[in-house]
Design a protein around this motif. Sequence first.
Motif, PDB file in Angstrom:
ATOM      1  N   CYS A   1      24.127  -7.408   9.020  1.00 13.33           N
ATOM      2  CA  CYS A   1      23.936  -8.526   9.962  1.00 13.33           C
ATOM      3  C   CYS A   1      23.632  -7.953  11.345  1.00 13.33           C
ATOM      4  O   CYS A   1      24.374  -7.120  11.863  1.00 13.33           O
ATOM      5  CB  CYS A   1      25.166  -9.425  10.011  1.00 13.33           C
ATOM      6  SG  CYS A   1      25.026 -10.707  11.290  1.00 13.33           S
ATOM      7  N   GLU A   2      22.564  -8.413  11.939  1.00 11.16           N
ATOM      8  CA  GLU A   2      22.124  -7.869  13.219  1.00 11.16           C
ATOM      9  C   GLU A   2      22.445  -8.800  14.386  1.00 11.16           C
ATOM     10  O   GLU A   2      21.843  -8.692  15.458  1.00 11.16           O
ATOM     11  CB  GLU A   2      20.606  -7.622  13.181  1.00 11.16           C
ATOM     12  CG  GLU A   2      20.151  -6.684  12.080  1.00 11.16           C
ATOM     13  CD  GLU A   2      20.429  -5.217  12.387  1.00 11.16           C
ATOM     14  OE1 GLU A   2      21.105  -4.945  13.403  1.00 11.16           O
ATOM     15  OE2 GLU A   2      19.989  -4.357  11.620  1.00 11.16           O
ATOM     16  N   CYS A   3      23.395  -9.714  14.195  1.00 12.11           N
ATOM     17  CA  CYS A   3      23.761 -10.648  15.275  1.00 12.11           C
ATOM     18  C   CYS A   3      23.981  -9.948  16.618  1.00 12.11           C
ATOM     19  O   CYS A   3      23.494 -10.423  17.646  1.00 12.11           O
ATOM     20  CB  CYS A   3      25.018 -11.441  14.905  1.00 12.11           C
ATOM     21  SG  CYS A   3      24.693 -12.953  14.010  1.00 12.11           S
TER      22      CYS A   3
ATOM     23  N   VAL B   1      20.654  -9.328  18.088  1.00 13.31           N
ATOM     24  CA  VAL B   1      19.969 -10.589  18.375  1.00 13.31           C
ATOM     25  C   VAL B   1      20.539 -11.201  19.654  1.00 13.31           C
ATOM     26  O   VAL B   1      19.806 -11.682  20.524  1.00 13.31           O
ATOM     27  CB  VAL B   1      20.122 -11.569  17.183  1.00 13.31           C
ATOM     28  CG1 VAL B   1      19.617 -12.963  17.547  1.00 13.31           C
ATOM     29  CG2 VAL B   1      19.367 -11.041  15.961  1.00 13.31           C
TER      30      VAL B   1
ATOM     31  N   CYS C   1      15.666  -8.957  11.206  1.00 18.65           N
ATOM     32  CA  CYS C   1      16.849  -8.664  10.385  1.00 18.65           C
ATOM     33  C   CYS C   1      16.426  -8.738   8.917  1.00 18.65           C
ATOM     34  O   CYS C   1      15.824  -9.731   8.487  1.00 18.65           O
ATOM     35  CB  CYS C   1      17.958  -9.689  10.674  1.00 18.65           C
ATOM     36  SG  CYS C   1      19.305  -9.581   9.483  1.00 18.65           S
TER      37      CYS C   1
ATOM     38  N   LEU D   1      18.006  -9.277   6.360  1.00 20.23           N
ATOM     39  CA  LEU D   1      18.691 -10.296   5.555  1.00 20.23           C
ATOM     40  C   LEU D   1      18.150 -11.703   5.818  1.00 20.23           C
ATOM     41  O   LEU D   1      18.398 -12.628   5.044  1.00 20.23           O
ATOM     42  CB  LEU D   1      20.198 -10.269   5.851  1.00 20.23           C
ATOM     43  CG  LEU D   1      20.903  -8.930   5.603  1.00 20.23           C
ATOM     44  CD1 LEU D   1      22.373  -9.026   5.969  1.00 20.23           C
ATOM     45  CD2 LEU D   1      20.750  -8.518   4.138  1.00 20.23           C
ATOM     46  N   PHE D   2      17.411 -11.862   6.920  1.00 18.74           N
ATOM     47  CA  PHE D   2      16.929 -13.188   7.321  1.00 18.74           C
ATOM     48  C   PHE D   2      16.090 -13.824   6.209  1.00 18.74           C
ATOM     49  O   PHE D   2      15.088 -13.254   5.759  1.00 18.74           O
ATOM     50  CB  PHE D   2      16.089 -13.081   8.597  1.00 18.74           C
ATOM     51  CG  PHE D   2      15.562 -14.407   9.090  1.00 18.74           C
ATOM     52  CD1 PHE D   2      16.281 -15.166   9.993  1.00 18.74           C
ATOM     53  CD2 PHE D   2      14.345 -14.908   8.634  1.00 18.74           C
ATOM     54  CE1 PHE D   2      15.802 -16.389  10.441  1.00 18.74           C
ATOM     55  CE2 PHE D   2      13.857 -16.127   9.077  1.00 18.74           C
ATOM     56  CZ  PHE D   2      14.583 -16.868   9.981  1.00 18.74           C
TER      57      PHE D   2
ATOM     58  N   CYS E   1      20.403 -14.423   3.928  1.00 13.77           N
ATOM     59  CA  CYS E   1      21.070 -15.238   4.960  1.00 13.77           C
ATOM     60  C   CYS E   1      20.227 -16.461   5.304  1.00 13.77           C
ATOM     61  O   CYS E   1      19.048 -16.339   5.651  1.00 13.77           O
ATOM     62  CB  CYS E   1      21.279 -14.367   6.206  1.00 13.77           C
ATOM     63  SG  CYS E   1      22.122 -15.236   7.536  1.00 13.77           S
TER      64      CYS E   1
ATOM     65  N   LEU F   1      25.413 -15.421   6.881  1.00 13.23           N
ATOM     66  CA  LEU F   1      26.175 -14.167   6.890  1.00 13.23           C
ATOM     67  C   LEU F   1      26.622 -13.805   8.299  1.00 13.23           C
ATOM     68  O   LEU F   1      27.444 -12.907   8.479  1.00 13.23           O
ATOM     69  CB  LEU F   1      25.329 -13.039   6.296  1.00 13.23           C
ATOM     70  CG  LEU F   1      24.871 -13.261   4.854  1.00 13.23           C
ATOM     71  CD1 LEU F   1      24.125 -12.052   4.331  1.00 13.23           C
ATOM     72  CD2 LEU F   1      26.054 -13.568   3.944  1.00 13.23           C
ATOM     73  N   GLY F   2      26.059 -14.455   9.283  1.00 11.51           N
ATOM     74  CA  GLY F   2      26.458 -14.202  10.662  1.00 11.51           C
ATOM     75  C   GLY F   2      26.479 -15.505  11.444  1.00 11.51           C
ATOM     76  O   GLY F   2      25.871 -16.500  11.029  1.00 11.51           O
TER      77      GLY F   2
ATOM     78  N   CYS G   1      25.031 -16.349  14.121  1.00  8.27           N
ATOM     79  CA  CYS G   1      23.751 -16.799  14.683  1.00  8.27           C
ATOM     80  C   CYS G   1      22.983 -17.700  13.720  1.00  8.27           C
ATOM     81  O   CYS G   1      22.045 -18.380  14.115  1.00  8.27           O
ATOM     82  CB  CYS G   1      22.866 -15.598  15.032  1.00  8.27           C
ATOM     83  SG  CYS G   1      23.619 -14.464  16.183  1.00  8.27           S
ATOM     84  N   MET G   2      23.348 -17.695  12.443  1.00 12.94           N
ATOM     85  CA  MET G   2      22.680 -18.560  11.467  1.00 12.94           C
ATOM     86  C   MET G   2      23.457 -19.859  11.270  1.00 12.94           C
ATOM     87  O   MET G   2      22.926 -20.836  10.734  1.00 12.94           O
ATOM     88  CB  MET G   2      22.528 -17.817  10.124  1.00 12.94           C
ATOM     89  CG  MET G   2      21.670 -18.524   9.096  1.00 12.94           C
ATOM     90  SD  MET G   2      19.984 -18.851   9.643  1.00 12.94           S
ATOM     91  CE  MET G   2      19.099 -17.445   8.989  1.00 12.94           C
TER      92      MET G   2
ATOM     93  N   CYS H   1      19.080 -17.343  15.071  1.00 15.30           N
ATOM     94  CA  CYS H   1      18.629 -17.228  13.677  1.00 15.30           C
ATOM     95  C   CYS H   1      18.426 -18.618  13.073  1.00 15.30           C
ATOM     96  O   CYS H   1      17.448 -18.852  12.352  1.00 15.30           O
ATOM     97  CB  CYS H   1      19.638 -16.426  12.858  1.00 15.30           C
ATOM     98  SG  CYS H   1      19.845 -14.736  13.474  1.00 15.30           S
TER      99      CYS H   1
HETATM  100 FE1  SF4 Z   1      20.564 -11.445  10.070  1.00 19.42          FE
HETATM  101 FE2  SF4 Z   1      21.783 -13.665   9.260  1.00 19.42          FE
HETATM  102 FE3  SF4 Z   1      23.021 -12.009  10.957  1.00 19.42          FE
HETATM  103 FE4  SF4 Z   1      20.897 -13.493  11.743  1.00 19.42          FE
HETATM  104  S1  SF4 Z   1      22.926 -14.260  11.109  1.00 19.42           S
HETATM  105  S2  SF4 Z   1      21.248 -11.361  12.204  1.00 19.42           S
HETATM  106  S3  SF4 Z   1      19.623 -13.483   9.883  1.00 19.42           S
HETATM  107  S4  SF4 Z   1      22.439 -11.599   8.822  1.00 19.42           S
END
Ligand code: SF4
Length: 373
Positions: free
Chosen positions: A324-326, A329, A339, A341-342, A346, A352-353, A355-356, A363
């Motif tokens: 997760c790159e929150c 971001v 990211c 996983l986007f 996710c 998964l984070g 921000c989604m 996200c």
């Molecule tokens: Fe990636 Fe999801 Fe985390 Fe956003 S919330 S950085 S899409 S893993």
Amino acid sequence: MKFVDEYRDSALARDLARAILAEARPDRDYRLMEFCGGHTHAIFRYGVQDLMPENLRFVHGPGCPVCVLPMARIDQAIAMASQHGVTLCTYGDLMRVPASERQSLLKAKAAGADIRMVYSTQDALAIARAATQQQPAQQVVFFAIGFETTTPPTAVALKTARAEGLRNFSVFCNHVLTPPALRAILSDSADEVARIDGILGPSHVSTIIGSAAYEFVARDHGLPLVIAGFEPLDVMQSALMLVRQINQGRRDLQNQYSRAVSPEGNTKAQALMRDTLVPRERFEWRGLGWLPESALKIADAYADWDAEQRFPVAVTPGREHEGCECPKVLRGLMEPTDCKLFGRVCSPENPLGACMVSSEGACAAYWLHGRSR
Ligand code: SF4
């Protein structure tokens, strides 16, 4: 609708787009950070980025209070509900934010904890008042979260509880402050941050703290900042103001959202906050780490309504989902679609984070408004 439609007028949007195109010099880039998640969603919901010249990019900032809340605070709230058996009340945005061990408030509720979604502090107070009649032993904790915009209602709830002698109500305070976060971002030496040319400043937060709170951005960081409303024409007009400043070599604080924001802000709300809350020495932000004097805690005079003092819990901070790159971001160092996983693993159905999950998360904005991989 009055005060809404006129800020979404397509003819005016085209005029503004033409003005920005005419103003933007072709021999340079313009990287404008929008601090607030509300701006990010306006930019993608209304296609504002697509109306900008190629060399003007919006960089997304950390202005989503749910996204910047570290896992440990959600773990603490879950522990309060499960270990102390309190009724925990909070806003819907928080319910699905991932906590440690793949937990969330929603999963804890499904497992039996008394966790309830409320729309306001008044709802939480009403639950506490009802409990005094029906279950006198029941304790109600309001999980308070948000920037300065949502802090005054928490202050009012504390004052109301004390005035009514409501001893079964308390507040788990997670209110954070905007200026220290902006200062931290602008002090970051990462290349991407160093290349920011101007800031779209918070709008709703500024109605409370006033535009003067951002004078340090031009003074200490040499960057122009325009307080920008959340409607698409607000964002576009603010972008034009920033482009003009940048071209003229100016580094000024300007207020585009003058219909709601004054230099001094809402002094009554500020007084309420000062009466009930005091700065924490430091507070952890997801993505930004521990920042000094960047959050509020409950003042000693209201200690009887401070859930952290009344229901102490010890939690071991968990780890974010691997990949997760929150944090990147949130600091404007990465776009959500970068990211890996986007959209694959996710999504809002399986976040998964934070921000989604959040309605203000970057996200979620990319996902909801079609910026998929
Ligand atoms: Fe990636 Fe999801 Fe985390 Fe956003 S919330 S950085 S899409 S893993």
